[in-house]
Scaffold this active site. Structure first.
Site, PDB file in Angstrom:
ATOM      1  CE  LYS A 173      -3.423   2.780   0.183  1.00 46.90           C
ATOM      2  NZ  LYS A 173      -3.169   3.789   1.131  1.00 46.90           N
ATOM      3  CD  GLU A 180      -2.343   8.543  -4.003  1.00 46.61           C
ATOM      4  OE1 GLU A 180      -2.739   7.389  -3.719  1.00 46.61           O
ATOM      5  OE2 GLU A 180      -2.511   9.515  -3.246  1.00 46.61           O
TER       6      GLU A 180
HETATM    7  C1  3PG Z   1      -4.360  10.038   1.015  1.00 40.61           C
HETATM    8  O1  3PG Z   1      -4.281   9.211   1.912  1.00 40.61           O
HETATM    9  O2  3PG Z   1      -5.177  10.955   0.999  1.00 40.61           O
HETATM   10  C2  3PG Z   1      -3.432   9.925  -0.140  1.00 40.61           C
HETATM   11  O3  3PG Z   1      -3.366   8.598  -0.539  1.00 40.61           O
HETATM   12  C3  3PG Z   1      -2.034  10.428   0.184  1.00 40.61           C
HETATM   13  O4  3PG Z   1      -2.095  11.575   0.876  1.00 40.61           O
HETATM   14  P1  3PG Z   1      -0.947  12.733   0.770  1.00 40.61           P
HETATM   15  O5  3PG Z   1      -0.881  13.178  -0.655  1.00 40.61           O
HETATM   16  O6  3PG Z   1      -1.478  13.805   1.671  1.00 40.61           O
HETATM   17  O7  3PG Z   1       0.305  12.155   1.274  1.00 40.61           O
END
Ligand code: 3PG
Length: 479
Positions: A173, A180
Protein backbone atom coordinates in the site's frame (compact mmCIF):
# COMPACT_ATOMS: atom_id res chain seq x y z
CA UNK A 1 -20.60 -9.33 12.11
CA UNK A 2 -17.97 -6.63 11.64
CA UNK A 3 -17.51 -3.36 13.44
CA UNK A 4 -15.92 -0.26 11.98
CA UNK A 5 -14.54 1.70 14.88
CA UNK A 6 -13.17 5.15 15.32
CA UNK A 7 -14.14 7.58 12.62
CA UNK A 8 -17.67 7.73 11.38
CA UNK A 9 -16.62 10.25 8.78
CA UNK A 10 -17.36 9.93 5.09
CA UNK A 11 -15.16 6.88 4.62
CA UNK A 12 -16.47 5.14 7.74
CA UNK A 13 -20.08 5.82 6.78
CA UNK A 14 -19.56 4.52 3.25
CA UNK A 15 -17.88 1.40 4.56
CA UNK A 16 -20.62 0.67 7.08
CA UNK A 17 -23.43 1.23 4.58
CA UNK A 18 -21.59 -0.75 1.89
CA UNK A 19 -21.24 -3.73 4.25
CA UNK A 20 -24.86 -3.39 5.33
CA UNK A 21 -25.99 -3.35 1.69
CA UNK A 22 -24.04 -6.54 1.03
CA UNK A 23 -26.00 -8.27 3.82
CA UNK A 24 -23.47 -8.11 6.67
CA UNK A 25 -24.47 -7.04 10.17
CA UNK A 26 -22.43 -4.04 11.23
CA UNK A 27 -21.98 -2.27 14.57
CA UNK A 28 -20.79 1.34 14.45
CA UNK A 29 -18.77 2.86 17.27
CA UNK A 30 -17.13 6.24 17.76
CA UNK A 31 -15.64 7.51 21.00
CA UNK A 32 -17.64 10.71 20.45
CA UNK A 33 -20.89 8.86 21.01
CA UNK A 34 -23.06 11.67 19.60
CA UNK A 35 -21.61 10.75 16.18
CA UNK A 36 -23.10 7.27 16.57
CA UNK A 37 -26.50 8.80 17.42
CA UNK A 38 -26.33 11.16 14.44
CA UNK A 39 -25.31 8.44 12.03
CA UNK A 40 -28.08 6.07 13.14
CA UNK A 41 -30.67 8.85 12.98
CA UNK A 42 -29.61 10.07 9.54
CA UNK A 43 -27.45 8.22 6.99
CA UNK A 44 -28.04 4.76 8.52
CA UNK A 45 -31.76 5.30 9.20
CA UNK A 46 -33.82 2.33 8.01
CA UNK A 47 -30.73 0.10 7.66
CA UNK A 48 -29.81 -2.86 9.87
CA UNK A 49 -26.74 -1.04 11.19
CA UNK A 50 -26.47 -1.22 14.98
CA UNK A 51 -24.71 1.20 17.32
CA UNK A 52 -22.39 0.76 20.29
CA UNK A 53 -21.75 3.48 22.84
CA UNK A 54 -18.76 1.93 24.62
CA UNK A 55 -15.91 -0.43 23.77
CA UNK A 56 -17.40 -3.03 26.15
CA UNK A 57 -20.77 -2.86 24.44
CA UNK A 58 -19.15 -3.07 21.02
CA UNK A 59 -17.21 -6.21 21.92
CA UNK A 60 -20.25 -7.77 23.61
CA UNK A 61 -22.37 -7.25 20.48
CA UNK A 62 -19.97 -8.91 18.06
CA UNK A 63 -20.14 -12.57 17.04
CA UNK A 64 -16.88 -14.54 17.48
CA UNK A 65 -14.36 -14.37 16.02
CA UNK A 66 -14.91 -10.63 16.33
CA UNK A 67 -13.86 -8.56 13.33
CA UNK A 68 -13.10 -4.96 14.27
CA UNK A 69 -12.05 -2.42 11.65
CA UNK A 70 -10.13 0.60 12.97
CA UNK A 71 -10.57 3.78 10.98
CA UNK A 72 -8.28 6.10 12.90
CA UNK A 73 -5.29 8.26 12.03
CA UNK A 74 -2.09 6.28 11.44
CA UNK A 75 0.32 6.36 14.36
CA UNK A 76 -0.29 6.31 18.10
CA UNK A 77 -4.09 6.44 17.73
CA UNK A 78 -3.97 2.91 16.28
CA UNK A 79 -1.96 1.65 19.26
CA UNK A 80 -4.27 3.45 21.70
CA UNK A 81 -7.36 1.81 20.22
CA UNK A 82 -5.70 -1.61 20.18
CA UNK A 83 -4.81 -1.16 23.86
CA UNK A 84 -8.42 -0.26 24.71
CA UNK A 85 -9.87 -3.15 22.72
CA UNK A 86 -7.48 -5.95 23.66
CA UNK A 87 -8.76 -6.61 27.22
CA UNK A 88 -12.26 -7.23 25.82
CA UNK A 89 -11.18 -9.61 23.06
CA UNK A 90 -10.58 -13.36 22.97
CA UNK A 91 -8.18 -15.62 21.10
CA UNK A 92 -8.93 -15.69 17.38
CA UNK A 93 -10.55 -12.23 17.30
CA UNK A 94 -9.36 -10.02 14.46
CA UNK A 95 -8.33 -6.36 14.53
CA UNK A 96 -8.18 -4.72 11.09
CA UNK A 97 -6.27 -1.45 10.64
CA UNK A 98 -7.96 0.43 7.79
CA UNK A 99 -5.56 3.39 7.83
CA UNK A 100 -2.35 4.24 6.00
CA UNK A 101 -0.03 2.84 8.69
CA UNK A 102 3.70 2.59 8.19
CA UNK A 103 4.59 -1.04 7.43
CA UNK A 104 7.12 -1.50 10.28
CA UNK A 105 4.26 -0.64 12.67
CA UNK A 106 2.10 -3.31 11.04
CA UNK A 107 4.89 -5.88 11.41
CA UNK A 108 5.19 -4.97 15.09
CA UNK A 109 1.44 -4.99 15.72
CA UNK A 110 1.00 -8.34 13.98
CA UNK A 111 3.67 -9.87 16.20
CA UNK A 112 2.36 -8.26 19.40
CA UNK A 113 -1.24 -9.29 18.80
CA UNK A 114 -0.38 -12.78 17.60
CA UNK A 115 1.59 -13.30 20.82
CA UNK A 116 -1.73 -12.68 22.65
CA UNK A 117 -3.63 -15.04 20.36
CA UNK A 118 -5.26 -12.19 18.44
CA UNK A 119 -5.04 -11.70 14.68
CA UNK A 120 -4.08 -8.47 12.96
CA UNK A 121 -4.86 -7.21 9.48
CA UNK A 122 -3.24 -4.11 7.99
CA UNK A 123 -5.57 -2.79 5.33
CA UNK A 124 -5.20 0.80 4.19
CA UNK A 125 -8.11 2.13 2.19
CA UNK A 126 -7.19 4.91 -0.24
CA UNK A 127 -10.71 5.06 -1.53
CA UNK A 128 -13.56 2.94 -0.40
CA UNK A 129 -14.30 0.13 -1.39
CA UNK A 130 -11.28 -1.74 -0.14
CA UNK A 131 -8.40 -2.23 -2.45
CA UNK A 132 -5.82 -3.79 -0.19
CA UNK A 133 -5.64 -6.36 2.49
CA UNK A 134 -2.66 -7.80 4.33
CA UNK A 135 -2.58 -9.60 7.61
CA UNK A 136 -2.04 -12.52 9.87
CA UNK A 137 -2.79 -15.20 7.24
CA UNK A 138 -5.13 -17.02 9.67
CA UNK A 139 -7.47 -14.01 9.58
CA UNK A 140 -8.07 -14.25 5.83
CA UNK A 141 -10.67 -17.04 5.75
CA UNK A 142 -12.77 -15.14 8.32
CA UNK A 143 -12.82 -11.83 6.51
CA UNK A 144 -12.32 -12.76 2.86
CA UNK A 145 -16.03 -12.81 2.13
CA UNK A 146 -16.72 -9.41 3.73
CA UNK A 147 -13.69 -7.76 2.11
CA UNK A 148 -14.16 -9.15 -1.37
CA UNK A 149 -17.90 -8.51 -1.38
CA UNK A 150 -17.39 -4.84 -0.46
CA UNK A 151 -14.35 -4.30 -2.72
CA UNK A 152 -14.42 -2.62 -6.12
CA UNK A 153 -14.87 -5.14 -8.93
CA UNK A 154 -13.10 -5.03 -12.31
CA UNK A 155 -14.22 -7.54 -14.95
CA UNK A 156 -15.98 -9.50 -12.21
CA UNK A 157 -12.79 -9.78 -10.10
CA UNK A 158 -12.64 -8.15 -6.64
CA UNK A 159 -9.83 -5.59 -6.25
CA UNK A 160 -8.94 -6.98 -2.87
CA UNK A 161 -6.77 -9.94 -2.01
CA UNK A 162 -4.31 -11.38 0.44
CA UNK A 163 -0.98 -9.69 -0.22
CA UNK A 164 1.53 -11.33 2.03
CA UNK A 165 2.88 -11.95 5.48
CA UNK A 166 3.01 -9.47 8.39
CA UNK A 167 3.74 -5.98 6.99
CA UNK A 168 3.66 -6.97 3.30
CA UNK A 169 0.22 -5.50 2.77
CA UNK A 170 1.02 -2.12 4.24
CA UNK A 171 4.33 -2.16 2.34
CA UNK A 172 2.50 -2.71 -0.95
CA UNK A 173 0.00 0.00 0.00
CA UNK A 174 2.92 2.33 0.76
CA UNK A 175 4.41 1.69 -2.70
CA UNK A 176 0.94 2.28 -4.17
CA UNK A 177 0.91 5.70 -2.53
CA UNK A 178 4.43 6.45 -3.73
CA UNK A 179 3.38 5.60 -7.28
CA UNK A 180 0.35 7.83 -6.74
CA UNK A 181 2.73 10.72 -5.91
CA UNK A 182 4.62 9.99 -9.16
CA UNK A 183 1.48 9.88 -11.30
CA UNK A 184 0.25 13.14 -9.78
CA UNK A 185 3.59 14.88 -10.34
CA UNK A 186 3.73 13.76 -14.00
CA UNK A 187 0.25 15.16 -14.58
CA UNK A 188 1.22 18.43 -12.87
CA UNK A 189 4.30 18.72 -15.10
CA UNK A 190 2.23 18.03 -18.24
CA UNK A 191 -0.16 20.81 -17.14
CA UNK A 192 2.77 23.18 -16.59
CA UNK A 193 4.22 22.47 -20.04
CA UNK A 194 0.85 23.01 -21.71
CA UNK A 195 0.14 26.14 -19.69
CA UNK A 196 3.49 27.92 -19.50
CA UNK A 197 5.08 26.32 -22.56
CA UNK A 198 2.29 26.28 -25.13
CA UNK A 199 0.32 29.04 -23.39
CA UNK A 200 -2.95 27.08 -23.35
CA UNK A 201 -5.97 27.95 -21.20
CA UNK A 202 -7.27 25.52 -18.55
CA UNK A 203 -10.30 24.70 -20.72
CA UNK A 204 -8.03 23.67 -23.61
CA UNK A 205 -5.86 21.62 -21.27
CA UNK A 206 -8.96 19.95 -19.85
CA UNK A 207 -9.96 18.93 -23.37
CA UNK A 208 -6.50 17.44 -23.97
CA UNK A 209 -6.73 15.45 -20.74
CA UNK A 210 -10.22 14.28 -21.66
CA UNK A 211 -8.85 13.01 -24.98
CA UNK A 212 -5.91 11.33 -23.25
CA UNK A 213 -8.36 9.62 -20.92
CA UNK A 214 -9.67 7.66 -23.90
CA UNK A 215 -6.23 6.23 -24.74
CA UNK A 216 -3.27 4.62 -22.99
CA UNK A 217 -3.48 7.13 -20.12
CA UNK A 218 -7.09 6.23 -19.25
CA UNK A 219 -7.10 6.55 -15.44
CA UNK A 220 -8.86 8.06 -12.46
CA UNK A 221 -6.20 10.75 -11.96
CA UNK A 222 -6.32 11.96 -15.59
CA UNK A 223 -10.12 12.01 -15.41
CA UNK A 224 -10.30 14.04 -12.19
CA UNK A 225 -7.62 16.44 -13.43
CA UNK A 226 -9.75 17.21 -16.51
CA UNK A 227 -12.70 17.83 -14.19
CA UNK A 228 -10.58 20.01 -11.88
CA UNK A 229 -9.38 22.14 -14.82
CA UNK A 230 -12.95 22.72 -16.00
CA UNK A 231 -14.20 23.72 -12.55
CA UNK A 232 -14.95 27.46 -12.42
CA UNK A 233 -15.13 29.83 -9.46
CA UNK A 234 -18.11 32.21 -9.20
CA UNK A 235 -16.31 34.78 -11.36
CA UNK A 236 -15.88 32.27 -14.19
CA UNK A 237 -12.15 31.78 -13.58
CA UNK A 238 -10.81 28.22 -13.31
CA UNK A 239 -10.69 27.57 -9.57
CA UNK A 240 -7.38 25.77 -9.92
CA UNK A 241 -5.64 29.03 -10.85
CA UNK A 242 -6.57 30.38 -7.39
CA UNK A 243 -5.09 27.46 -5.44
CA UNK A 244 -1.80 28.23 -3.66
CA UNK A 245 1.06 26.24 -5.20
CA UNK A 246 2.20 24.56 -1.97
CA UNK A 247 1.61 20.81 -1.87
CA UNK A 248 1.05 18.98 1.41
CA UNK A 249 1.97 15.40 2.15
CA UNK A 250 1.06 12.93 4.84
CA UNK A 251 4.20 10.84 4.49
CA UNK A 252 3.53 7.69 2.48
CA UNK A 253 5.46 8.96 -0.57
CA UNK A 254 8.37 9.89 1.66
CA UNK A 255 8.28 6.44 3.28
CA UNK A 256 8.48 4.85 -0.19
CA UNK A 257 11.49 6.98 -1.12
CA UNK A 258 13.19 6.12 2.20
CA UNK A 259 12.40 2.43 1.68
CA UNK A 260 13.94 2.67 -1.81
CA UNK A 261 17.12 4.23 -0.41
CA UNK A 262 17.26 1.56 2.29
CA UNK A 263 16.84 -1.19 -0.30
CA UNK A 264 19.37 0.46 -2.65
CA UNK A 265 16.81 0.57 -5.46
CA UNK A 266 16.67 3.45 -8.00
CA UNK A 267 13.08 4.52 -7.42
CA UNK A 268 13.94 7.94 -8.75
CA UNK A 269 10.57 9.13 -9.99
CA UNK A 270 8.82 8.79 -6.64
CA UNK A 271 11.82 10.44 -4.99
CA UNK A 272 11.59 13.41 -7.36
CA UNK A 273 7.83 13.61 -6.81
CA UNK A 274 8.39 13.90 -3.06
CA UNK A 275 11.13 16.51 -3.53
CA UNK A 276 8.90 18.47 -5.93
CA UNK A 277 6.34 18.75 -3.12
CA UNK A 278 9.16 19.86 -0.78
CA UNK A 279 10.27 22.53 -3.28
CA UNK A 280 6.67 23.69 -3.67
CA UNK A 281 6.59 24.16 0.10
CA UNK A 282 9.36 26.78 -0.13
CA UNK A 283 6.90 29.29 -1.56
CA UNK A 284 8.28 32.43 0.10
CA UNK A 285 11.88 31.51 -0.72
CA UNK A 286 10.91 30.76 -4.33
CA UNK A 287 9.19 34.12 -4.54
CA UNK A 288 12.40 35.84 -3.45
CA UNK A 289 14.52 33.72 -5.81
CA UNK A 290 12.24 34.48 -8.75
CA UNK A 291 13.17 38.15 -8.39
CA UNK A 292 16.92 37.58 -8.67
CA UNK A 293 17.39 34.44 -10.80
CA UNK A 294 16.47 34.68 -14.44
CA UNK A 295 15.69 31.73 -16.70
CA UNK A 296 16.16 31.50 -20.47
CA UNK A 297 14.50 34.01 -22.76
CA UNK A 298 11.21 32.30 -23.58
CA UNK A 299 10.93 31.68 -27.31
CA UNK A 300 7.40 31.26 -28.66
CA UNK A 301 6.68 27.69 -29.75
CA UNK A 302 7.21 27.44 -33.49
CA UNK A 303 6.58 23.74 -34.01
CA UNK A 304 3.48 21.72 -34.80
CA UNK A 305 1.17 21.91 -31.73
CA UNK A 306 -0.70 18.68 -32.44
CA UNK A 307 2.60 16.77 -32.71
CA UNK A 308 3.83 18.38 -29.49
CA UNK A 309 0.69 17.35 -27.59
CA UNK A 310 1.00 13.79 -28.93
CA UNK A 311 4.65 13.79 -27.84
CA UNK A 312 3.58 14.93 -24.38
CA UNK A 313 1.08 12.08 -24.13
CA UNK A 314 3.85 9.64 -25.03
CA UNK A 315 6.25 11.30 -22.56
CA UNK A 316 3.69 10.92 -19.78
CA UNK A 317 3.01 7.31 -20.75
CA UNK A 318 6.69 6.35 -20.95
CA UNK A 319 7.48 8.12 -17.65
CA UNK A 320 4.62 6.25 -16.03
CA UNK A 321 6.05 2.97 -17.32
CA UNK A 322 9.39 3.91 -15.70
CA UNK A 323 7.70 4.76 -12.41
CA UNK A 324 5.80 1.46 -12.21
CA UNK A 325 8.93 -0.40 -13.34
CA UNK A 326 10.79 1.18 -10.42
CA UNK A 327 7.95 0.56 -7.93
CA UNK A 328 7.74 -3.12 -8.84
CA UNK A 329 11.54 -3.42 -8.69
CA UNK A 330 11.39 -2.06 -5.15
CA UNK A 331 8.72 -4.57 -4.12
CA UNK A 332 10.74 -7.38 -5.74
CA UNK A 333 13.86 -6.43 -3.79
CA UNK A 334 12.12 -6.05 -0.44
CA UNK A 335 10.19 -9.30 -0.90
CA UNK A 336 13.52 -11.04 -1.50
CA UNK A 337 15.00 -9.44 1.60
CA UNK A 338 12.04 -10.19 3.90
CA UNK A 339 11.03 -13.54 2.38
CA UNK A 340 7.65 -12.31 1.25
CA UNK A 341 5.97 -14.22 -1.49
CA UNK A 342 4.33 -11.38 -3.42
CA UNK A 343 1.94 -11.98 -6.28
CA UNK A 344 2.73 -9.08 -8.64
CA UNK A 345 -0.06 -9.83 -11.11
CA UNK A 346 -2.46 -9.88 -8.16
CA UNK A 347 -1.12 -6.56 -6.84
CA UNK A 348 -1.60 -4.84 -10.23
CA UNK A 349 -5.07 -6.38 -10.46
CA UNK A 350 -5.93 -5.06 -6.97
CA UNK A 351 -4.90 -1.55 -7.99
CA UNK A 352 -7.14 -1.64 -11.07
CA UNK A 353 -10.17 -0.52 -9.11
CA UNK A 354 -11.16 1.23 -5.89
CA UNK A 355 -7.94 3.21 -5.53
CA UNK A 356 -6.41 6.49 -6.66
CA UNK A 357 -4.03 5.05 -9.26
CA UNK A 358 -6.67 2.87 -10.89
CA UNK A 359 -6.14 2.76 -14.63
CA UNK A 360 -6.40 0.67 -17.75
CA UNK A 361 -2.57 0.59 -17.76
CA UNK A 362 -2.62 -1.67 -14.67
CA UNK A 363 -4.40 -4.31 -16.76
CA UNK A 364 -1.30 -4.43 -18.99
CA UNK A 365 0.91 -4.85 -15.91
CA UNK A 366 -1.31 -7.70 -14.70
CA UNK A 367 -0.96 -9.32 -18.13
CA UNK A 368 2.84 -8.92 -18.08
CA UNK A 369 3.17 -10.64 -14.69
CA UNK A 370 0.61 -13.30 -15.63
CA UNK A 371 2.83 -14.11 -18.60
CA UNK A 372 6.04 -14.14 -16.52
CA UNK A 373 5.46 -14.35 -12.76
CA UNK A 374 9.11 -13.61 -11.92
CA UNK A 375 9.56 -10.82 -14.49
CA UNK A 376 12.78 -8.96 -13.63
CA UNK A 377 11.37 -5.62 -14.66
CA UNK A 378 8.49 -4.36 -16.81
CA UNK A 379 11.02 -3.28 -19.45
CA UNK A 380 11.78 -6.94 -20.15
CA UNK A 381 8.13 -7.50 -21.05
CA UNK A 382 7.48 -7.26 -24.80
CA UNK A 383 4.47 -4.99 -24.47
CA UNK A 384 6.18 -2.40 -22.25
CA UNK A 385 9.49 -2.70 -24.07
CA UNK A 386 7.77 -1.82 -27.36
CA UNK A 387 5.70 0.94 -25.72
CA UNK A 388 8.83 2.59 -24.26
CA UNK A 389 10.64 2.36 -27.61
CA UNK A 390 7.69 3.85 -29.45
CA UNK A 391 7.40 6.72 -26.96
CA UNK A 392 11.11 7.48 -26.91
CA UNK A 393 11.44 10.12 -29.68
CA UNK A 394 8.52 12.24 -28.45
CA UNK A 395 9.57 11.83 -24.81
CA UNK A 396 13.05 13.16 -25.61
CA UNK A 397 11.63 16.10 -27.58
CA UNK A 398 9.42 17.06 -24.61
CA UNK A 399 12.20 16.90 -22.03
CA UNK A 400 14.55 18.84 -24.33
CA UNK A 401 11.96 21.52 -25.05
CA UNK A 402 11.10 21.89 -21.35
CA UNK A 403 14.79 22.35 -20.56
CA UNK A 404 15.08 25.04 -23.27
CA UNK A 405 12.02 26.78 -21.89
CA UNK A 406 13.29 26.54 -18.31
CA UNK A 407 10.18 24.67 -17.18
CA UNK A 408 11.08 22.17 -14.45
CA UNK A 409 10.22 18.56 -15.24
CA UNK A 410 11.82 16.55 -12.44
CA UNK A 411 9.60 13.51 -12.99
CA UNK A 412 9.74 13.42 -16.81
CA UNK A 413 13.51 14.02 -16.75
CA UNK A 414 14.39 11.47 -14.09
CA UNK A 415 12.24 8.88 -15.86
CA UNK A 416 14.22 9.44 -19.06
CA UNK A 417 17.54 9.36 -17.20
CA UNK A 418 16.53 6.10 -15.54
CA UNK A 419 15.59 4.67 -18.95
CA UNK A 420 18.95 5.70 -20.38
CA UNK A 421 20.84 4.41 -17.34
CA UNK A 422 18.96 1.11 -17.19
CA UNK A 423 19.60 0.38 -20.87
CA UNK A 424 23.33 1.25 -20.53
CA UNK A 425 25.67 -1.69 -20.35
CA UNK A 426 28.33 0.71 -19.15
CA UNK A 427 27.76 3.63 -16.77
CA UNK A 428 30.47 5.98 -15.47
CA UNK A 429 30.68 4.30 -12.06
CA UNK A 430 34.29 3.39 -12.97
CA UNK A 431 35.14 7.03 -12.28
CA UNK A 432 33.33 6.88 -8.93
CA UNK A 433 35.19 3.74 -7.93
CA UNK A 434 38.51 5.27 -8.94
CA UNK A 435 37.73 8.40 -6.92
CA UNK A 436 36.68 6.28 -3.91
CA UNK A 437 39.88 4.29 -4.13
CA UNK A 438 41.97 7.45 -4.62
CA UNK A 439 40.73 9.29 -1.54
CA UNK A 440 39.64 6.45 0.69
CA UNK A 441 41.33 3.20 -0.42
CA UNK A 442 37.83 1.78 -0.98
CA UNK A 443 39.13 -0.56 -3.73
CA UNK A 444 37.73 -1.47 -7.12
CA UNK A 445 37.34 -4.57 -9.29
CA UNK A 446 38.69 -4.98 -12.80
CA UNK A 447 36.45 -5.34 -15.86
CA UNK A 448 36.32 -9.03 -16.90
CA UNK A 449 38.52 -9.45 -19.96
CA UNK A 450 40.81 -6.54 -18.96
CA UNK A 451 42.53 -8.39 -16.16
CA UNK A 452 46.27 -9.01 -16.19
CA UNK A 453 48.83 -10.21 -13.70
CA UNK A 454 48.72 -6.88 -11.92
CA UNK A 455 44.94 -6.50 -12.12
CA UNK A 456 43.60 -9.86 -10.97
CA UNK A 457 40.00 -10.69 -11.84
CA UNK A 458 37.45 -10.78 -9.01
CA UNK A 459 39.81 -9.24 -6.44
CA UNK A 460 39.36 -6.02 -4.49
CA UNK A 461 42.23 -3.90 -5.76
CA UNK A 462 43.74 -0.76 -4.25
CA UNK A 463 46.20 1.50 -6.01
CA UNK A 464 48.46 4.15 -4.55
CA UNK A 465 47.21 6.73 -7.05
CA UNK A 466 49.56 9.55 -6.03
CA UNK A 467 52.67 7.68 -5.01
CA UNK A 468 53.36 6.47 -8.56
CA UNK A 469 51.64 9.18 -10.51
CA UNK A 470 48.80 6.85 -11.28
CA UNK A 471 50.97 4.11 -12.76
CA UNK A 472 49.94 0.65 -11.72
CA UNK A 473 52.51 -1.66 -10.27
CA UNK A 474 52.38 -4.94 -8.42
CA UNK A 475 53.62 -3.39 -5.20
CA UNK A 476 50.64 -1.04 -5.10
CA UNK A 477 48.00 -3.75 -5.02
CA UNK A 478 46.43 -5.01 -1.88
CA UNK A 479 44.10 -7.74 -2.97
C1 3PG B 1 -4.36 10.04 1.02
O1 3PG B 1 -4.28 9.21 1.91
O2 3PG B 1 -5.18 10.95 1.00
C2 3PG B 1 -3.43 9.93 -0.14
O3 3PG B 1 -3.37 8.60 -0.54
C3 3PG B 1 -2.03 10.43 0.18
O4 3PG B 1 -2.09 11.57 0.88
P1 3PG B 1 -0.95 12.73 0.77
O5 3PG B 1 -0.88 13.18 -0.65
O6 3PG B 1 -1.48 13.80 1.67
O7 3PG B 1 0.30 12.15 1.27
Amino acid sequence: MAAPVGDIGLMGQNLILNMNDKGFTVVAYNRTTSKVDNFLANEAKGSKVQGAWSIEELCAKLKRPRKIILLVKAGSAVDDFIAQLSPHLEAGDIIIDGGNSHYPDSIRRTKELESKGLLFVGSGCPLWPLSHARWSPAAWPHIKEIFQATAAQVNGEPCCDWVGETGAGHYVKMVHNGIEYGDMQLIAEAYDILKRGLGLHEDEIADIFTTWNKGVLDSFLIEITANILKFKDDDGQPLVTKILDKAGQKGTGKWTAIAALDAGMPVTLIGEAVFARCLSGLKEERMRASKVIAGPQKEPFKGEKKQFIDDLEQALYASKIMSYTQGFMLMRETAKELNWNLNYAGIAQMWRGGCIIKSVFLGDITAAYNKTANLESLLFDDFFNKAAHKAQPGWRRIVAQAVLWGIPTPAFSTALSFFDGYRSEVVPANILQAQRDYFGAHTFKVVPGKENSKLPLGQDIHINWTGRGGNVSASTYSA
